[in-house]
Write an enzyme that holds these catalytic residues in place. Sequence first.
Site, PDB file in Angstrom:
ATOM      1  N   GLU A  49      24.646  33.229  36.092  1.00 32.41           N
ATOM      2  CA  GLU A  49      23.212  33.358  36.724  1.00 32.41           C
ATOM      3  C   GLU A  49      22.971  31.804  36.943  1.00 32.41           C
ATOM      4  O   GLU A  49      22.761  31.089  36.127  1.00 32.41           O
ATOM      5  CB  GLU A  49      22.185  34.018  35.741  1.00 32.41           C
ATOM      6  CG  GLU A  49      20.921  33.999  36.449  1.00 32.41           C
ATOM      7  CD  GLU A  49      19.661  34.802  35.625  1.00 32.41           C
ATOM      8  OE1 GLU A  49      20.205  35.648  34.620  1.00 32.41           O
ATOM      9  OE2 GLU A  49      18.489  34.293  35.640  1.00 32.41           O
ATOM     10  N   GLU A  88      12.055  28.874  39.911  1.00 26.13           N
ATOM     11  CA  GLU A  88      11.543  29.729  38.824  1.00 26.13           C
ATOM     12  C   GLU A  88      10.291  29.205  38.150  1.00 26.13           C
ATOM     13  O   GLU A  88      10.283  27.986  37.971  1.00 26.13           O
ATOM     14  CB  GLU A  88      12.631  30.115  38.070  1.00 26.13           C
ATOM     15  CG  GLU A  88      12.004  31.435  37.126  1.00 26.13           C
ATOM     16  CD  GLU A  88      13.170  31.922  36.220  1.00 26.13           C
ATOM     17  OE1 GLU A  88      14.138  31.130  35.809  1.00 26.13           O
ATOM     18  OE2 GLU A  88      12.725  32.924  35.583  1.00 26.13           O
TER      19      GLU A  88
HETATM   20  C1  LIG Z   1      12.760  39.292  38.498  1.00 26.82           C
HETATM   21  O1  LIG Z   1      12.176  37.864  37.926  1.00 26.82           O
HETATM   22  C2  LIG Z   1      12.417  37.348  36.744  1.00 26.82           C
HETATM   23  C3  LIG Z   1      12.277  36.128  36.984  1.00 26.82           C
HETATM   24  O2  LIG Z   1      13.521  35.408  37.288  1.00 26.82           O
HETATM   25  C4  LIG Z   1      13.895  37.751  36.214  1.00 26.82           C
HETATM   26  O3  LIG Z   1      13.872  37.258  34.943  1.00 26.82           O
HETATM   27  C5  LIG Z   1      13.808  39.307  36.052  1.00 26.82           C
HETATM   28  O4  LIG Z   1      14.900  39.649  35.419  1.00 26.82           O
HETATM   29  C6  LIG Z   1      13.745  39.575  37.404  1.00 26.82           C
HETATM   30  N1  LIG Z   1      13.733  41.205  37.430  1.00 26.82           N
HETATM   31  C7  LIG Z   1      14.548  41.865  38.024  1.00 26.82           C
HETATM   32  C8  LIG Z   1      14.674  43.399  38.037  1.00 26.82           C
HETATM   33  O5  LIG Z   1      15.782  41.286  38.895  1.00 26.82           O
END
Ligand SMILES: *[C@@H]1O[C@H](CO)[C@@H](O)[C@H](O)[C@H]1NC(C)=O
Length: 328
Positions: free
Chosen positions: A138, A143
């Site tokens: 990832e 962020e």
């Molecule tokens: C969406 O955003 C947060 C921040 O990056 C992340 O940690 C989270 O897993 C995300 N949720 C999804 C469902 O992708």
Amino acid sequence: MAVGLSTRFLIALLSLVRAFGVWAAFYGCSDSFVGPQFLEGFTLEAIKDPTHGRVNYVDAATAQKLNLTYATEDRFIARADSTTVLDPDGLGRNSFRMQSKREYGNGVMVFNINHIPEGCGTWPAVWSYSEPWPTKGEIDVVEGVNNQPYSQGTLHTLPICNMTEKRWQKGSTINTNCDYSVNFNAGCGVAYSSRRSFGPGFNANGGGWYAVERTDEFIKIWFWDRDDVFVPPEVRFGADFIVTDFWGKPEAFFPNTMCDIEELFGDHNIIINLTFCGDWAGNAYLGSGCPVQLTNSTSIATCEDYVNNNPEAFENAYFDFSWVKVYA
Ligand SMILES: *[C@@H]1O[C@H](CO)[C@@H](O)[C@H](O)[C@H]1NC(C)=O
Ligand SMILES: *[C@@H]1O[C@H](CO)[C@@H](O)[C@H](O)[C@H]1NC(C)=O
Ligand SMILES: *[C@@H]1O[C@H](CO)[C@@H](O)[C@H](O)[C@H]1NC(C)=O
Ligand SMILES: *[C@@H]1O[C@H](CO)[C@@H](O)[C@H](O)[C@H]1NC(C)=O
């Protein structure tokens, strides 16, 4: 015609240049998202947030009906609901999680962003990964939480992937171990040096450009704010061809010296999402300078209370993109 011809000429010329090893990092544009193309190239995923946010991700039809996504010829906006007081026992605040239909490997992504979601309790991100997480790694490019003044760049991987503290980067190292299974999946984060790279500071200045380059040898993330005179012209204008060799010191630099990037990273979808509270924004809420509502003399409100009860606080919880371009 003229464009086609010159494009072919450029490709031929630059392949020649590449063959001679003059510029290692020459790329051509392989995908471009502008205005309505965001709605064609991305899926809105109505899934649960694995990081436990006070969010309800809606699908594309719902988002359009509620005007949470909105495209003009040259702009794309994605926002959270800013009118509804939430039932504390009901669903979270309506928001979006956009995932690119295509996956991308080594190459460059450039994000031209005019506005980033701001507000207490917000946790927006621009990042990439693919399922099953974390087997293909990832990369978090943009962020942050709760209006913090700078963005962070982070890798999350399978073991073993370590970084040294001091690297050729403008940002400062937060953690050196990218392994998701240690430090509660904090990853190896870098706090960007620019106070215009996130939240109100980013927005007040009209945003800027984020770029991430990925090769087998390294991952680099750059940020240039709107007024930065050093933004490379091909980034500023979203050119068809880019050469990253001259882009200077990145905000974050992740070399493969103690991390087999080729092995630990696979093809990725681009994700743009906005959640609230949850594992990071929620835990960091107290102490972030965000309002702590005293509902009565004995109880202190949480991030969730704030998100439930203050819809108007999310009027600026939106992304506004000029474009996203992918180069390979
Ligand atoms: C969406 O955003 C947060 C921040 O990056 C992340 O940690 C989270 O897993 C995300 N949720 C999804 C469902 O992708
Ligand atoms: C939808 O949102 C856009 C941008 O946020 C705004 O300009 C437009 O007026 C909205 N449309 C309606 C019908 O509210
Ligand atoms: C590198 O990462 C591994 C696995 O996460 C860890 O056990 C090890 O101590 C790290 N090595 C260094 C030098 O930091
Ligand atoms: C204060 O608020 C909490 C939660 O909202 C509630 O459970 C509690 O009964 C309230 N206490 C008083 C004295 O009103």
